[in-house]
Enzyme design. Structure first.
Site, PDB file in Angstrom:
ATOM      1  N   ASN A  31      45.205  51.858  53.019  1.00 57.40           N
ATOM      2  CA  ASN A  31      44.282  51.489  51.940  1.00 57.40           C
ATOM      3  C   ASN A  31      44.196  49.963  51.883  1.00 57.40           C
ATOM      4  OD1 ASN A  31      43.476  54.059  50.799  1.00 57.40           O
ATOM      5  ND2 ASN A  31      45.604  54.290  50.139  1.00 57.40           N
ATOM      6  N   ILE A  90      46.853  35.421  54.071  1.00 56.86           N
ATOM      7  CA  ILE A  90      46.254  35.573  55.392  1.00 56.86           C
ATOM      8  C   ILE A  90      44.940  34.796  55.463  1.00 56.86           C
ATOM      9  CG2 ILE A  90      45.574  37.274  57.137  1.00 56.86           C
ATOM     10  CD1 ILE A  90      47.069  39.350  55.344  1.00 56.86           C
ATOM     11  N   LYS A 119      46.064  45.340  41.635  1.00 59.86           N
ATOM     12  CA  LYS A 119      47.122  45.401  42.646  1.00 59.86           C
ATOM     13  C   LYS A 119      48.428  45.928  42.043  1.00 59.86           C
ATOM     14  CE  LYS A 119      44.844  44.112  46.254  1.00 59.86           C
ATOM     15  NZ  LYS A 119      44.618  45.080  47.364  1.00 59.86           N
ATOM     16  N   ASP A 143      30.279  53.132  50.575  1.00 58.67           N
ATOM     17  CA  ASP A 143      30.647  52.160  49.548  1.00 58.67           C
ATOM     18  C   ASP A 143      31.771  52.764  48.711  1.00 58.67           C
ATOM     19  OD1 ASP A 143      30.913  50.301  47.555  1.00 58.67           O
ATOM     20  OD2 ASP A 143      28.814  50.356  46.913  1.00 58.67           O
ATOM     21  N   ALA A 178      45.906  43.019  37.907  1.00 52.24           N
ATOM     22  CA  ALA A 178      46.079  44.341  37.309  1.00 52.24           C
ATOM     23  C   ALA A 178      45.819  45.457  38.317  1.00 52.24           C
ATOM     24  CB  ALA A 178      45.142  44.488  36.109  1.00 52.24           C
ATOM     25  N   TYR A 188      42.272  41.186  39.386  1.00 56.53           N
ATOM     26  CA  TYR A 188      42.944  41.346  40.681  1.00 56.53           C
ATOM     27  C   TYR A 188      44.426  41.664  40.486  1.00 56.53           C
ATOM     28  CZ  TYR A 188      44.152  40.336  45.570  1.00 56.53           C
ATOM     29  OH  TYR A 188      44.589  40.428  46.867  1.00 56.53           O
TER      30      TYR A 188
END
Length: 242
Positions: A82, A180, A152, A52, A150, A148
């Site tokens: 990553n 995608i 990225k 995890d 912030a 999300y």
């Protein structure tokens, strides 16, 4: 050459894993669950660790155990992808679960940064190539996606700073792969509009067939990562790369 990929069991990660293995690249997958079909299909090329990555203590313990050094020992080039990440929690601050925020930051930011450092420290390979799977949300703010966006954006800034360090043999790119057709997109479409006002845009992308096939995206992405131009653009978008 050896590759390490996070989140290899579903979505873009599963497509990337299959593509790398089909090219004969040995792969170590890190994810909460396993991929038995890949183990069966590529017993000599594929290894995985059920981990995890949002659990900082668990990741630290694995990194301290020496498995990464043993895996990378003697390899001439290393690819780190990553890929693992989550979009949630979605919504304004008053509906965000603080524990979900902590897990999101741990998975989306802390894990890729820690793995990047660990891979470079563990390997003496002539080439270390690090790919962060970023997003258009790193470069454009969306209501409901504060976490999300912030997280990225943090990957983009990490890549910029690492590139400025100029470490010999290290190339890095934070790459937005496009929209995608994955489970994450289904999750976005299922989000109530009051939490994510842009929801209809993503519904329309699905209904008009505009979403990119994960296998096609993985093919382009791996081609780029293996190519001579990787890292020339530290912040990139797969849709505009030549």
């Amino acid at each position: 050459m050896k590759a390490i990929l996070t989140g290899h069991t579903k979505g873009l990660g599963a497509a990337l894993a299959a593509n790398l293995l089909a090219r004969g690249v040995p792969l170590l997958g890190l994810a909460r669950t396993g991929a038995p079909a890949l183990r069966e299909a590529y017993p000599d090329l594929f290894e995985e660790v059920e981990l995890d990555l949002a659990d900082g203590a668990a990741l630290a313990a694995w990194l301290e155990g020496g498995a990464l050094e043993r895996y990378l020992d003697g390899t001439g080039a290393v690819l780190l992808l990553n890929n693992a990440g989550v979009v949630g929690p979605v919504g304004p601050l008053d509906v965000q679960d603080p524990q979900a925020v902590l897990r999101s930051v741990a998975l989306n930011v802390a894990a890729p940064m820690a793995l990047s450092a660990a891979v470079v420290r563990a390997s003496s390979a002539a080439q270390r190539r690090i790919l962060h799977i970023s997003s258009g949300a790193a470069r454009n703010a969306y209501p409901g996606w504060s976490v999300y966006c912030a997280t990225k954006a943090a990957l983009d800034q990490h890549a910029r700073a690492v590139a400025l360090d100029g470490e010999r043999g290290v190339r890095i790119c934070s790459l937005a792969p496009g929209v995608i057709d994955t489970g994450m997109q289904a999750e976005i479409r299922d989000t109530p509009e009051e939490r994510f006002p842009q929801r209809q845009r993503f519904v329309d992308l699905k209904e008009t067939g505009t979403l990119v096939d994960p296998e096609r995206c993985a093919e382009q992405l791996v081609d780029y990562m293996l190519g001579s131009g990787f890292g020339a653009e530290v912040i990139a978008d797969l849709r505009t790369l030549s």
